[in-house]
Write a protein that holds these residues in place. Structure first.
Motif, short mmCIF file in Angstrom:
data_model
loop_
_atom_site.label_atom_id
_atom_site.label_comp_id
_atom_site.label_asym_id
_atom_site.label_seq_id
_atom_site.Cartn_x
_atom_site.Cartn_y
_atom_site.Cartn_z
N ALA A 1 -19.99 4.23 43.98
CA ALA A 1 -19.50 3.65 45.23
C ALA A 1 -19.35 2.13 45.10
O ALA A 1 -18.42 1.53 45.65
CB ALA A 1 -20.45 4.00 46.38
N TYR A 2 -20.25 1.53 44.38
CA TYR A 2 -20.22 0.07 44.15
C TYR A 2 -18.97 -0.30 43.35
O TYR A 2 -18.22 -1.21 43.70
CB TYR A 2 -21.49 -0.29 43.39
CG TYR A 2 -21.78 -1.76 43.18
CD1 TYR A 2 -22.14 -2.59 44.24
CD2 TYR A 2 -21.76 -2.31 41.89
CE1 TYR A 2 -22.45 -3.92 44.02
CE2 TYR A 2 -22.08 -3.64 41.67
CZ TYR A 2 -22.42 -4.45 42.74
OH TYR A 2 -22.73 -5.77 42.53
N ARG A 3 -18.72 0.46 42.30
CA ARG A 3 -17.52 0.22 41.47
C ARG A 3 -16.25 0.50 42.27
O ARG A 3 -15.23 -0.19 42.11
CB ARG A 3 -17.60 1.11 40.23
CG ARG A 3 -16.35 1.11 39.37
CD ARG A 3 -16.15 -0.21 38.66
NE ARG A 3 -14.91 -0.23 37.90
CZ ARG A 3 -13.97 -1.17 38.04
NH1 ARG A 3 -14.12 -2.15 38.90
NH2 ARG A 3 -12.88 -1.13 37.31
N LEU A 4 -16.32 1.55 43.10
CA LEU A 4 -15.18 1.93 43.93
C LEU A 4 -14.73 0.77 44.82
O LEU A 4 -13.57 0.63 45.17
CB LEU A 4 -15.58 3.14 44.80
CG LEU A 4 -14.53 3.81 45.67
CD1 LEU A 4 -13.44 4.46 44.82
CD2 LEU A 4 -15.19 4.88 46.55
N ALA A 5 -15.69 -0.08 45.18
CA ALA A 5 -15.36 -1.25 46.02
C ALA A 5 -14.70 -2.36 45.21
O ALA A 5 -14.37 -3.40 45.76
CB ALA A 5 -16.64 -1.77 46.68
N PRO B 1 -14.30 5.10 38.94
CA PRO B 1 -14.22 4.96 40.40
C PRO B 1 -13.14 3.96 40.80
O PRO B 1 -13.07 2.86 40.25
CB PRO B 1 -15.61 4.45 40.79
CG PRO B 1 -16.51 4.89 39.69
CD PRO B 1 -15.67 4.86 38.45
N GLY B 2 -12.30 4.34 41.73
CA GLY B 2 -11.25 3.46 42.22
C GLY B 2 -9.93 3.63 41.50
O GLY B 2 -8.89 3.15 41.98
N MET C 1 -8.32 -1.56 49.35
CA MET C 1 -8.54 -0.34 50.12
C MET C 1 -8.99 -0.69 51.54
O MET C 1 -9.85 -1.54 51.70
CB MET C 1 -9.62 0.49 49.40
CG MET C 1 -9.76 1.90 49.89
SD MET C 1 -11.16 2.78 49.08
CE MET C 1 -10.73 2.66 47.34
N ALA D 1 -18.54 9.49 47.32
CA ALA D 1 -18.95 9.01 45.99
C ALA D 1 -20.46 9.07 45.85
O ALA D 1 -20.99 9.32 44.77
CB ALA D 1 -18.45 7.58 45.77
N ARG D 2 -21.16 8.84 46.98
CA ARG D 2 -22.62 8.86 46.94
C ARG D 2 -23.19 10.28 47.15
O ARG D 2 -24.40 10.45 47.25
CB ARG D 2 -23.18 7.90 48.00
CG ARG D 2 -22.97 6.44 47.60
CD ARG D 2 -23.51 5.49 48.65
NE ARG D 2 -22.63 5.38 49.79
CZ ARG D 2 -23.01 5.01 51.01
NH1 ARG D 2 -24.28 4.74 51.24
NH2 ARG D 2 -22.14 4.91 51.98
N TYR E 1 -12.51 3.22 52.70
CA TYR E 1 -13.61 3.00 51.76
C TYR E 1 -14.88 3.69 52.24
O TYR E 1 -15.59 4.32 51.46
CB TYR E 1 -13.88 1.51 51.52
CG TYR E 1 -15.10 1.33 50.64
CD1 TYR E 1 -15.01 1.53 49.26
CD2 TYR E 1 -16.36 1.06 51.19
CE1 TYR E 1 -16.13 1.44 48.45
CE2 TYR E 1 -17.49 0.97 50.38
CZ TYR E 1 -17.37 1.16 49.01
OH TYR E 1 -18.48 1.09 48.21
N SER F 1 -16.74 6.24 50.04
CA SER F 1 -18.06 5.83 49.55
C SER F 1 -19.10 6.91 49.84
O SER F 1 -19.96 7.21 49.00
CB SER F 1 -18.47 4.50 50.19
OG SER F 1 -19.79 4.17 49.83
N VAL G 1 -22.27 -3.46 50.32
CA VAL G 1 -21.05 -2.99 49.66
C VAL G 1 -20.86 -1.51 49.92
O VAL G 1 -19.84 -1.09 50.46
CB VAL G 1 -21.09 -3.27 48.14
CG1 VAL G 1 -19.90 -2.62 47.44
CG2 VAL G 1 -21.10 -4.78 47.87
N LEU H 1 -13.34 9.10 42.69
CA LEU H 1 -14.52 8.57 43.37
C LEU H 1 -15.63 8.27 42.38
O LEU H 1 -16.38 7.31 42.56
CB LEU H 1 -15.05 9.60 44.38
CG LEU H 1 -14.07 10.08 45.43
CD1 LEU H 1 -14.72 11.15 46.28
CD2 LEU H 1 -13.61 8.91 46.29
#
Lengths: 575, 575
Positions: free
Chosen positions: B209-213, A322-323, A1, A13-14, A6, A10, B176, A49
């Protein structure tokens, strides 16, 4: 990504910014843990997300409805249903199948890499993920004439294509275990990638050697015990439930009975016709049937999602995590598994979406290349007392090799085979390379009278195959398929009754599935009226008569092939 | 596999020739299906040919003993046990661990890529498979001075190394989720590969968000609920049971209690000392403990084998299946799980095998680079009434930041800190780059009297850390470590009591684990005799005093670091 992307995702996502789309109050299926938990699912830019508690720019309240990852058909052929690839995919996607692992084996046998490119192009912008396994056995046998030779060298150009996941079903187990150079060049080319198998009932040592060559999956298991033999050896078993082959009940019953670990199983359809997809569903049907047989729904859903994604290395699919790509299915309940809505990359797939038929390269519509065609060439001289007769049995595609006296007549001083109610003539004409190769033989038990039936779909080489009780109608039927550049046709007493044109490689109609269904709904009953027994689907049965791997006897443009003896006869009257 | 080799192996797999080695009558664990089935296992050239009924040139009759795939430690640091990597691997291999996924985080923090190369080289020819995750956080913080900066650019050279599987534990969750460029360059470099996590108790949105990365695993879970949060998001949880951190009971109890799907779990040790490996075992201990807690042995074995192999993309490991490497463990029974024999690539690992210590590059033994060292520099001026005191608590590595009046004395007209039974002096000296940076502070609760204790192992930057109650002994201790180029030392009343030299990067002894154990068995009791409280392991506690991510207060060569406030004080007497 991309980092910029991202950063935006992110923040959503947060919870620092609203997500683009949030499914509120969903009963989310967590594929990795096999649990249903009520929460929200946040989506943006086609990506999941996260799960938890979210607010969205757009919110869809699911009110406790079930939300699953899109289903994966881990093995299918798109050509076999006569419609353009996009049509089939769209229909199946509406049933929740958002990922298709396809093997363009038929296209490749007719048009080589052009056929593969056709499948790739036609499925480029469908509302689903279509991946392609490189057909491994083109031609599938040395005793037949097909349209192309697909070597490792030709495959190389596809290695970097992210939509090519590996090597398609490796049918030629003998070449694998005996270490054929050309086969192992292909296996080596796809080292580290998935290599689909096709290994019905190999003996233990053979199966070990087959797996040793790196074959990863099999979709040909028809019973539980053999499936387990494959699983133990580290092969993923793709439980098949399609139009013709239906192996789900046998395997799932065994799983339920033995409380088997289901990690090594996925689902596939292999071949499923569009009208059955409309009627019964697609992979959702496999899930539902498995659940009805007693498999916990969580296990069935894992087979249909994360396990297939993992098997094919698709880390962005198969889960609501997520992702992952936002391919989602909304289910009404966990019993009937009625699909209410389907999303692909976060976008809803409209049920009413009009079937779009994309044009194809002109050369793909010019593949029926016959040479020296004449009525005279259908004549079958009786050069002996007895002939090898291909005896067909209702409800089966295997045949018996019988040596029998057959009806004949004098014709211009020659003794020629004379079809009657019991015996008809069958012929195959090479159609790819203007070789003019043609062979004729005798069938028993098919039952056609007063005409001819012909097809350009005949596995796996897809030459023109025709059965009839007189040369004039057989000739007419073949001429008709030359005119339409492929198709199904039925000729009755000197007149073409009807033809379903399949001009794309002689395999596919480009007039839409409505036309295909309308034609078939007229032609099939008519074929039965003309004497073809009820135990046969006229065109499908015909399509297997030239496949020289099925026992006991087949016909190819080179002659009558005695499968068990690996022997080709120029004439059925040869010994 | 080369075709010629395949042909030979295929003939053996098919029983046409005897296999090199056959394990007869084994109770084979089939990792893919989680079953035990009695049969033979054929092996040749280090590869499993197949299971079934086989004859071998050599046969080992297991008489119904259990045969499992070699175990996998999915996350560990080899440097932390003070012995050379090969020694630890050999010991653990004898317990059945045949695959190690190591993160050379400590080596990299001292010696950068040279440190990583050291780990790779030292484990090249051990009787086990050692894979390396590229340390992601070197340095691990911006407030400390370490020995190297490991950027994505420097990592690039390792991408093609088949022993480098991915990115090592990504500790810096903030970088991250906030999208730091340098962190995301590393993440992007390892796209499509495993990225180990380090994510204790992230809040839901942060975890998403961490997993999304793209973070794939975590080994820092200490409870079941959080572990499940990670599993649901598609992370593999590596259940840790090592010397310090022991999370297995908490997580496995939860799994057993809830009947949880165990697909998303593996085992790791993270850090486990060689004497504990000898006493309790290695991954076999994790399995045994899990089984004792009620987990079915089949599930525990899957965690230790196929699930770890799958997580790290090691398709040739983790199962007794054709084509897998012949890494095998013979177990006496399924209760005590006593390891009788271990095979690596079909070769038995001898229990008596002599510890071999390989030499290392000379520059790795020259890493203690101090500048301007003098006794005078240990003097701590009282520039205020109260000082920040680092209060230590027995049994913990977290500290309290206290502001207190501390003992002092007049010295040449200066008011200087005067250690007593309650308060000692602590100092950290930068040792990598001759910067001469040094800071001193005050500790309470540690208890050392009449001497000094010092170490070159101090996470994660591994500067020299020393605690003492007088400047002369502290100075002497540091000089001693300069002489040995790293180690643990204990000084008593002006004399070095003893030193465990750790000359390899200041982290590892090259005298063999027997020497390490012998030294520690003298030095640790002596340290306690000198007043260090029983609740502390003297050197391990010391090694965490400079780690500026643990609450509440730490010391680095730059000064006293108030972790919660992210604030550095030059002197403990600063506000």
């Amino acid at each position: 990504m991309e980092l910029e992307k991202y950063r935006v995702l992110s923040r959503m996502a947060r919870g620092m910014e609203k997500a683009e789309l949030v499914f509120k109050n969903a009963n989310v299926f967590f594929a990795h843990t096999g649990e249903f938990i009520k929460c929200d699912v946040a989506v943006a830019q086609g990506t999941i997300l996260g799960t938890g508690s979210y607010e969205g720019e757009r919110e869809i309240d699911l009110n406790g409805k079930y939300l699953c990852p899109g289903f994966i058909d881990s093995h299918l052929h798109l050509e076999s249903t006569l419609v353009t690839p996009g049509e089939l995919v769209r229909q199946a996607a509406q049933c929740g199948t958002t990922t298709f692992i396809v093997d363009p084996h038929e296209s490749a046998n007719v048009s080589g890499t052009d056929g593969i490119d056709y499948i790739l192009e036609q499925t480029e912008s469908v509302p689903a993920n279509v991946y392609v396994m490189m057909p491994s056995c083109v031609p599938s046998t040395q005793v037949d004439d097909n349209g192309a030779l697909l070597t490792a060298g030709k495959m190389k150009a596809y290695l970097e294509n992210p939509r090519i996941l590996g090597l398609g079903e490796v049918m030629d187990a003998v070449s694998v275990v005996e270490g054929s150079i050309s086969m192992h060049e292909k296996l080596a080319l796809f080292q580290g990638k998935v290599k689909d198998g096709h290994a019905p009932f190999l003996e233990t040592g053979e199966l070990n050697a087959y797996r040793l060559a790196g074959i990863t999956t099999d979709h040909e298991c028809v019973d539980y015990d053999y499936a387990m033999e494959e699983c133990r050896r580290g092969m993923q078993v793709l439980i098949r439930e399609g139009s013709a082959a239906r192996n789900l009940e046998a395997i799932v019953k065994g799983i339920v009975e033995h409380g088997t670990d289901t990690d090594s199983f996925c689902f596939c359809t292999d071949d499923k016709h569009i009208e059955e997809i409309q009627r019964d569903g697609h992979i959702n049907y496999n899930i539902k049937k498995a659940v009805q047989l007693g498999l916990p729904v969580e296990k069935a859903l894992k087979m249909a999602t994360i396990q297939a994604a993992r098997c094919y290395g698709l880390t962005h699919l198969g889960a609501i995590a997520p992702g992952c790509q936002a391919d989602l299915v909304v289910l009404d309940d966990l019993k009937d598994l009625k699909v209410l809505e389907v999303y692909h990359k976060g976008k809803k797939i409209e049920q009413e979406e009009k079937t779009e038929i994309l044009p194809c390269a002109p050369k793909l519509k010019n593949t029926v290349h016959l040479l020296n065609l004449s009525e005279e060439r259908f004549k079958l001289l009786c050069t002996g007392d007895k002939a090898h007769v291909i005896e067909m049995m209702e409800g089966q595609i295997t045949t018996m090799d019988k040596r029998e006296e057959v009806p004949w007549e004098e014709n211009d001083g020659e003794k020629v085979f004379a079809p009657n109610a019991s015996y008809q003539k069958i012929a195959v004409l090479e159609r790819h390379k203007y070789t003019g190769k043609m062979a004729a033989g005798i069938v028993k038990g098919f039952g056609l009278q007063g005409g001819a039936i012909a097809s350009s779909v005949s596995h796996d080489s897809h030459n023109i195959i025709v059965v009839g009780d007189n040369d004039r109608d057989m000739y007419l039927a073949v001429k008709e398929l030359m005119r339409t550049q492929g198709g199904y046709t039925l000729v009755e007493n000197g007149t073409v009754y009807d033809t379903l044109a399949l001009p794309v490689m002689g395999l596919i109609s480009d007039e839409g599935y409505e036309t295909v269904q309308e034609k078939l709904s007229r032609m099939i009953p008519k074929a039965h009226e003309m004497g073809i027994k009820e135990g046969f689907d006229p065109f499908i049965t015909l399509s297997f008569m030239a496949l020289p791997v099925l026992p006991q006897v087949r016909i190819t443009p080179r002659g009558i092939y005695l499968v068990d003896e690996d022997r080709m006869l120029k004439s059925p009257f040869d010994q």
